[in-house]
Design an enzyme around this catalytic site. Structure first.
Site, short mmCIF file in Angstrom:
data_model
loop_
_atom_site.label_atom_id
_atom_site.label_comp_id
_atom_site.label_asym_id
_atom_site.label_seq_id
_atom_site.Cartn_x
_atom_site.Cartn_y
_atom_site.Cartn_z
CB SER A 143 -19.22 9.52 46.21
OG SER A 143 -19.58 10.78 45.70
CE1 TYR A 156 -20.46 7.46 40.98
CE2 TYR A 156 -21.19 9.13 42.54
CZ TYR A 156 -20.16 8.41 41.95
OH TYR A 156 -18.85 8.64 42.32
N1 LIG Z 1 -13.58 11.82 40.53
C1 LIG Z 1 -14.44 12.23 41.42
O1 LIG Z 1 -14.73 13.43 41.49
C2 LIG Z 1 -15.09 11.26 42.39
C3 LIG Z 1 -15.84 11.79 43.43
C4 LIG Z 1 -16.40 10.92 44.35
C5 LIG Z 1 -16.18 9.56 44.25
N2 LIG Z 1 -15.46 9.07 43.22
C6 LIG Z 1 -15.26 7.62 43.20
O2 LIG Z 1 -13.88 7.35 43.24
C7 LIG Z 1 -13.59 6.11 42.62
C8 LIG Z 1 -12.45 6.28 41.64
O3 LIG Z 1 -12.87 7.09 40.58
P1 LIG Z 1 -11.90 8.03 39.72
O4 LIG Z 1 -12.45 9.39 39.86
O5 LIG Z 1 -10.48 7.76 40.07
O6 LIG Z 1 -12.30 7.51 38.28
P2 LIG Z 1 -11.46 7.06 37.00
O7 LIG Z 1 -12.48 6.97 35.91
O8 LIG Z 1 -10.27 7.92 36.80
O9 LIG Z 1 -10.97 5.61 37.42
C9 LIG Z 1 -11.87 4.54 37.58
C10 LIG Z 1 -11.22 3.27 37.10
O10 LIG Z 1 -12.16 2.20 37.31
C11 LIG Z 1 -12.03 1.33 36.21
N3 LIG Z 1 -13.25 0.52 36.04
C12 LIG Z 1 -14.44 0.93 35.56
N4 LIG Z 1 -15.29 -0.11 35.48
C13 LIG Z 1 -14.60 -1.20 35.92
C14 LIG Z 1 -14.93 -2.57 36.07
N5 LIG Z 1 -16.14 -3.04 35.72
N6 LIG Z 1 -13.99 -3.41 36.55
C15 LIG Z 1 -12.76 -2.94 36.87
N7 LIG Z 1 -12.38 -1.66 36.74
C16 LIG Z 1 -13.30 -0.80 36.27
C17 LIG Z 1 -11.80 2.23 35.01
O11 LIG Z 1 -11.24 1.53 33.91
C18 LIG Z 1 -10.87 3.27 35.61
O12 LIG Z 1 -9.52 2.93 35.42
C19 LIG Z 1 -14.91 5.65 41.99
O13 LIG Z 1 -15.52 4.70 42.81
C20 LIG Z 1 -15.73 6.92 41.95
O14 LIG Z 1 -17.12 6.66 41.97
C21 LIG Z 1 -14.91 9.89 42.26
#
Ligand SMILES: NC(=O)c1ccc[n+]([C@@H]2O[C@H](COP(=O)([O-])OP(=O)(O)OC[C@H]3O[C@@H](n4cnc5c(N)ncnc54)[C@H](O)[C@@H]3O)[C@@H](O)[C@H]2O)c1
Length: 252
Positions: A143, A156
């Site tokens: 991130s 986080y």
């Molecule tokens: N959305 C943002 O702005 C952002 C920014 C920086 C980093 N990220 C990172 O990107 C990655 C993807 O996030 P996203 O934004 O697509 O989120 P999202 O919430 O849309 O998707 C995350 C998925 O992870 C699954 N998940 C959660 N806990 C789990 C577990 N214990 N086992 C298996 N699956 C699990 C959830 O069910 C969900 O489908 C994450 O690592 C997040 O930290 C997101």
């Protein structure tokens, strides 16, 4: 020519957001996709969307924070497709931007369990057969919180910094054995994780989201494009990089 022809990709977090976008894009590019998530409803949507386009995908329910679940899920994926060439550790959860004094031990452990230990469980389950075959690509989701404060709370940001260190060490230890490991570091992306935050539009949140050079938040597909590059042979000289895809958030 499809860029992931004959490849099998295991993607965690494939039931939503950036995991789902990667699953669809990788399948469009010829990969067989093992779509993994804790949330079976999301997974079913992902697999149905891929199959509707003629792609090949297989759903496995995995809780990345539980070693027995990871081992069973990876085994099921390997039994189904016979190999895993690409592992994208995308699953992650947010800590509601809590400072350390507001972070309970339970929250700390939950964030570390999914966002950091989950990568270790997944990698250790998938890596042995990659090493046997002398090739493999690992993509870990960091991130902007892998670089700076303010992209999450104490747990986080600590976990996402650790993802960068873990991935550098993976590259160091296994690069010469055919493994390429890199980190994708997204900025503000509209996904299941952030949709409500962006929709509520709290003034100070939206000000930092919209003040980046791109002037907006990103879409999951804009991150999946980077993942596709890293997963493909075009990224053959990419090892241990921590790559922002953040609309310029980090220039501030
Ligand atoms: N959305 C943002 O702005 C952002 C920014 C920086 C980093 N990220 C990172 O990107 C990655 C993807 O996030 P996203 O934004 O697509 O989120 P999202 O919430 O849309 O998707 C995350 C998925 O992870 C699954 N998940 C959660 N806990 C789990 C577990 N214990 N086992 C298996 N699956 C699990 C959830 O069910 C969900 O489908 C994450 O690592 C997040 O930290 C997101």
């Amino acid at each position: 020519m499809k860029r992931l022809k004959n490849k099998v990709a295991l993607i965690t977090g494939a039931g939503s957001g950036m995991g789902q976008a990667q699953a669809k894009l990788f399948a469009q590019q010829g990969a067989k996709v093992i779509a993994a998530d804790i949330n079976m409803d999301g997974l079913e949507q992902t697999v149905a969307a891929i199959q509707a386009e003629g792609g090949d995908a297989y759903a496995v329910q995995i809780d990345v924070a539980k070693q027995s679940s990871v081992q069973a899920g990876v085994k099921s994926g390997l039994d189904h497709y016979g190999q895993i060439d690409i592992l994208s550790n995308t699953a992650g959860i947010l800590d509601d931007y809590k400072p350390t004094l507001d972070t309970s031990e339970e929250l700390w452990d939950r964030i570390m369990g999914v966002n950091l230990k989950g990568l270790y469980y997944m990698t250790n389950a998938v890596l042995p057969q990659m090493l046997e075959r002398g090739q493999g690509v690992i993509i870990n989701f960091g991130s902007i919180a892998s670089f700076v404060a303010g992209g999450g709370g104490a747990a986080y940001t600590a976990a996402k910094h650790a993802v960068a260190g873990y991935t550098k060490q993976l590259s160091f230890d296994y690069g010469q054995k055919g493994i390429r490991a890199n980190v994708i570091a997204p900025g503000a992306i509209e996904t299941g994780m952030t949709k409500e935050i962006f929709a509520e539009g709290a003034a100070e949140v939206m000000e930092s989201v919209n003040s980046v050079p791109a002037g907006r938040y990103g879409q999951p597909e804009e991150v999946a494009n980077l993942a596709l590059f890293l997963a493909s042979d075009e990224a053959s000289f990419m090892h241990g990089a921590i790559i922002p895809v953040d609309g310029g958030w980090l220039v501030k």
